[in-house]
Write a protein that holds these residues in place. Structure first.
Motif, PDB file in Angstrom:
ATOM      1  N   ARG A 113      -2.305  43.710  -3.217  1.00 58.47           N
ATOM      2  CA  ARG A 113      -3.611  44.204  -3.616  1.00 58.47           C
ATOM      3  C   ARG A 113      -4.572  43.095  -3.984  1.00 58.47           C
ATOM      4  O   ARG A 113      -5.760  43.261  -3.980  1.00 58.47           O
ATOM      5  N   ALA A 154      -6.753  66.028   2.314  1.00 59.16           N
ATOM      6  CA  ALA A 154      -7.076  64.694   2.836  1.00 59.16           C
ATOM      7  C   ALA A 154      -7.539  63.779   1.713  1.00 59.16           C
ATOM      8  O   ALA A 154      -7.210  62.591   1.694  1.00 59.16           O
ATOM      9  N   PRO A 210      -2.926  56.972  -2.917  1.00 53.62           N
ATOM     10  CA  PRO A 210      -2.888  55.499  -2.862  1.00 53.62           C
ATOM     11  C   PRO A 210      -3.359  54.843  -4.152  1.00 53.62           C
ATOM     12  O   PRO A 210      -2.821  53.833  -4.568  1.00 53.62           O
ATOM     13  N   LYS A 211      -4.364  55.444  -4.817  1.00 51.69           N
ATOM     14  CA  LYS A 211      -4.865  54.832  -6.050  1.00 51.69           C
ATOM     15  C   LYS A 211      -3.882  55.034  -7.193  1.00 51.69           C
ATOM     16  O   LYS A 211      -3.926  54.330  -8.193  1.00 51.69           O
ATOM     17  N   ALA A 236      -5.664  60.396   1.099  1.00 48.68           N
ATOM     18  CA  ALA A 236      -6.371  59.160   1.427  1.00 48.68           C
ATOM     19  C   ALA A 236      -6.872  58.412   0.195  1.00 48.68           C
ATOM     20  O   ALA A 236      -7.024  57.202   0.227  1.00 48.68           O
ATOM     21  N   ILE A 237      -7.130  59.138  -0.890  1.00 46.07           N
ATOM     22  CA  ILE A 237      -7.710  58.463  -2.057  1.00 46.07           C
ATOM     23  C   ILE A 237      -6.785  58.528  -3.263  1.00 46.07           C
ATOM     24  O   ILE A 237      -6.374  57.505  -3.801  1.00 46.07           O
ATOM     25  N   TYR A 249     -15.864  57.392  -4.494  1.00 43.70           N
ATOM     26  CA  TYR A 249     -14.818  57.708  -3.525  1.00 43.70           C
ATOM     27  C   TYR A 249     -14.821  59.188  -3.176  1.00 43.70           C
ATOM     28  O   TYR A 249     -14.688  59.575  -2.018  1.00 43.70           O
TER      29      TYR A 249
END
Lengths: 361, 300
Positions: B293, B200, B208-209, B204-205, B187
């Protein structure tokens, strides 16, 4: 769009001072043509992913240079190189829609919105993702996700090369074919340099027009699938490509003759200047050895079993300590378990210390 | 289908039944019983119906006023510590090393506050903040800041909040760190290739994770801070005045200080109900989030 040159490139995870034997990637100099479809083929741990990551800039090489169109980009970060990479497992930005995923690399580079929308629509159409552009990317299947990963590379109009790191690992076998033909079609359409890492020879041979075989951190041969098959430059290429792989038999070679045990096999070319002290072997693909009824003047071998592959049968035979495979013609049987071997001289190659020796005509 | 009728099976259920009865049902029923009555000691009880509950919800009465005020203070306290601990925990987790011996060192240091008994935490800060002998209080007063958590309401609040942040940010950080560790390297590499900035990448990673562990962190920290008793009781005892009297402290005052078992029982039932409802909301949000999910994990 670029030609990629690797100049004396090498990488060691243990640093530049580590002994060269331990280098994950041993010094290599080669050129990747603009617009070529390359496969980087080799078993796990042979350094192919290292080479890929060096090209994309994820890894800084311990030594050597990478040139894009003659310009040295070795010190540039991944962000500054115009490289797209698709990984083994799909990388998707969870919170974004498919369209936003595709737009992400452009947004990060400050491309104007109108231009982004145009490119996203274009790539969406190219990859058949149009119906999903406004859907959450997390809900899609693995192959659609891989397409999105690829799309994120393709949206950038300046992309020099697309690198694939075993991208079909998580895709269902049936869809693998579809996705691979999609890749081929894209390659024809977009005139991009593509480098495809895989350990699966079928994938490599069907995708690429040039296959680069790696072994133990070294590039051992690069050529068309036919070249790799007909004239393996290294015994490793011989047995890694083809199924079953090439027979490698220790032999004594003198002039136009190879002596295996007490038996002499004729060769098409003359080998007079073999390096002293080297380990000499002959290599011949099973397709070019035939098992026949034992007869005087033929090398005789013990048949262990015969594998029927449907359109062709291969006999597994034993020759002293060496094992070998040979084509078994229709109707071949061996009541007493022995058979004679008939070699096709034009396809018998000679290897000195595992490297192909070119004979004189 | 005919089932064998065997009444002896009841004997097998009996032990569990008894344990649950004595550990949960009977005590709860006792509380329910008390909440409907008034007592003047001497084991004399008088029926009061839902009187205490009515008073609880009516701010003009003594009981209602005290309950609602402490509830307000408690909610405010929970919100403040969440607003500090969650972002701080994320920042700590992001700045922790990913490999090498420093990882173990960081984990041990982070875990230390979590291992200290709560009343010891209270005692540590009680002494630490004292203007006469405490390092913090002495230094603050010495450099000209008039700090005294015993007499000043704001100082008391700041002390209690800083103490909670000191005690519990580690938990949020450790949870976030676990969430971050589970993100595959690819990722980050993909984000690098996509030209993503640090911010970002986070948006973006990483965020959310992390959202599942963050939800758990928020749930745990909310429940714990909503039920907080020991540390503020040891440090401020609920004062000055009633300024740091949280619901649990108020409850103990009524039950053990005034021995108003009826009022205390009614209060604890309502207190319990609030906690159950909040738990249920979090649980629903969490299961919905994981249901969303599922298809992705199935596909990948």
């Amino acid at each position: 769009m670029a030609r990629i040159d690797l100049v004396d490139l090498a990488h060691s995870y243990g640093g530049n001072d580590a002994p060269q034997d331990s280098f994950a990637l041993k010094p290599v100099t080669m050129t990747w043509r603009q617009g070529g479809a390359y496969a980087l083929l080799g078993p796990s741990g042979c350094g192919k992913t290292t080479l890929l990551n060096v090209i994309s800039g994820i890894i800084t090489p311990s030594r050597g240079k990478i040139l894009f169109d003659g310009e040295d980009i070795t010190p540039l970060s991944t962000q500054k190189r115009n490289i797209a990479q698709v990984f083994q497992f799909p990388v998707i930005y969870d919170t974004m829609t498919v369209g936003q995923n595709l737009a992400f690399p452009l947004k990060n580079r400050g491309v104007p919105k109108a231009e982004i929308d145009k490119r996203v629509a274009e790539i969406g159409r190219l990859l058949d993702l149009e119906p999903y552009l406004n859907r959450k990317a997390t809900r899609l299947t693995a192959d659609a996700k891989q397409k999105i990963s690829l799309g994120r590379g393709l949206v950038r109009s300046d992309v020099a090369a697309v690198l694939f790191d075993e991208p079909l690992t998580v895709i269902d076998p049936e869809l693998k074919w579809q996705l691979r033909s999609k890749l081929k079609a894209l390659h024809r359409e977009l005139d991009l340099t593509m480098i495809y890492v895989t350990h699966d020879q079928t994938e490599a041979l069907t995708f690429a027009d040039t296959v680069v075989v790696m072994h133990d951190g070294r590039v051992v041969q690069s050529g068309t699938p036919a070249e790799l098959f007909d004239k393996p430059a290294h015994t490793f290429v011989g047995y890694f490509i083809g199924s079953p792989g090439m027979n490698i038999i220790p032999a004594e070679v003198r002039g136009r003759e190879a002596k295996v045990g007490d038996h002499v096999i004729a060769l098409n070319r003359s080998y007079d200047k073999l390096p002293d002290g080297a380990k000499i072997e002959i290599g011949v693909r099973p397709e070019f050895v035939e098992v026949v009824a034992p007869a005087p003047g033929l090398l005789s071998a013990k048949i262990e079993r015969v594998d029927d592959l449907g359109r062709i049968r291969f006999a597994r035979a034993r020759l002293g300590d060496a094992k070998l495979a040979a084509r078994a013609p229709a109707g071949f049987t061996s009541p007493d378990g022995t058979a004679g071997l008939k070699f096709d001289p034009s396809h018998v190659h000679v290897y000195a210390d595992s490297l192909l020796v070119e004979g004189a005509a | 289908m005919d089932k064998t009728v065997n009444q002896k099976a009841w004997f097998l259920v009996l032990p569990v039944f008894l344990v649950v009865a004595f550990s949960a049902v009977l005590p709860l029923m006792t509380v329910v019983n008390y909440s409907m009555q008034d007592t003047f000691g001497n084991n004399q009880f008088f029926w009061n119906g839902v009187g205490w509950f009515k008073e609880l919800l009516d701010p003009s009465t003594d009981l209602g006023g005290r309950f609602l005020a402490s509830l307000g203070r408690n909610l405010f306290f929970s919100l403040v510590i969440l607003a500090i601990e969650v972002p701080l925990g994320i920042v700590v987790a992001l700045s922790m090393p990913r490999q090498g011996w420093t990882v173990a060192a960081c984990l041990v240091i982070l875990a230390l506050p979590l291992l200290i008994p709560w009343n010891v935490v209270g005692t540590i800060w009680q002494i630490f903040g004292r203007p006469d002998i405490g390092l913090l209080g002495y230094v603050l007063n010495h450099i000209g800041i008039d700090y005294n958590y015993v007499s000043n309401e704001i100082d008391a609040w700041v002390t209690v909040i800083v103490m909670d942040v000191w005690h519990w940010t580690s938990l949020v950080a450790l949870l976030c760190y676990a969430g971050l560790k589970s993100i595959p390297e690819a990722y980050y590499q993909a984000a690098q290739i996509d030209g993503a900035s640090r911010w970002a990448v986070f948006k973006a990673i990483q965020l959310p994770k992390m959202n599942r562990v963050l939800l758990i962190a928020v749930l745990l920290r909310f429940m714990d801070s909503f039920m907080i008793y020991t540390e503020p009781f040891v440090v401020t005892g609920g004062g000055p005045g009633n300024s740091t009297t949280f619901v649990s402290i108020e409850l103990v005052k009524i039950a053990l200080g005034q021995f108003d078992l009826g009022k205390a029982a009614a209060l604890s039932l309502v207190y319990n109900l609030i906690i159950l409802i909040v738990c249920w909301i979090f649980y629903t949000v969490m299961t919905n989030a994981s249901a969303e999910r599922k298809p992705q994990e199935g596909a990948a």
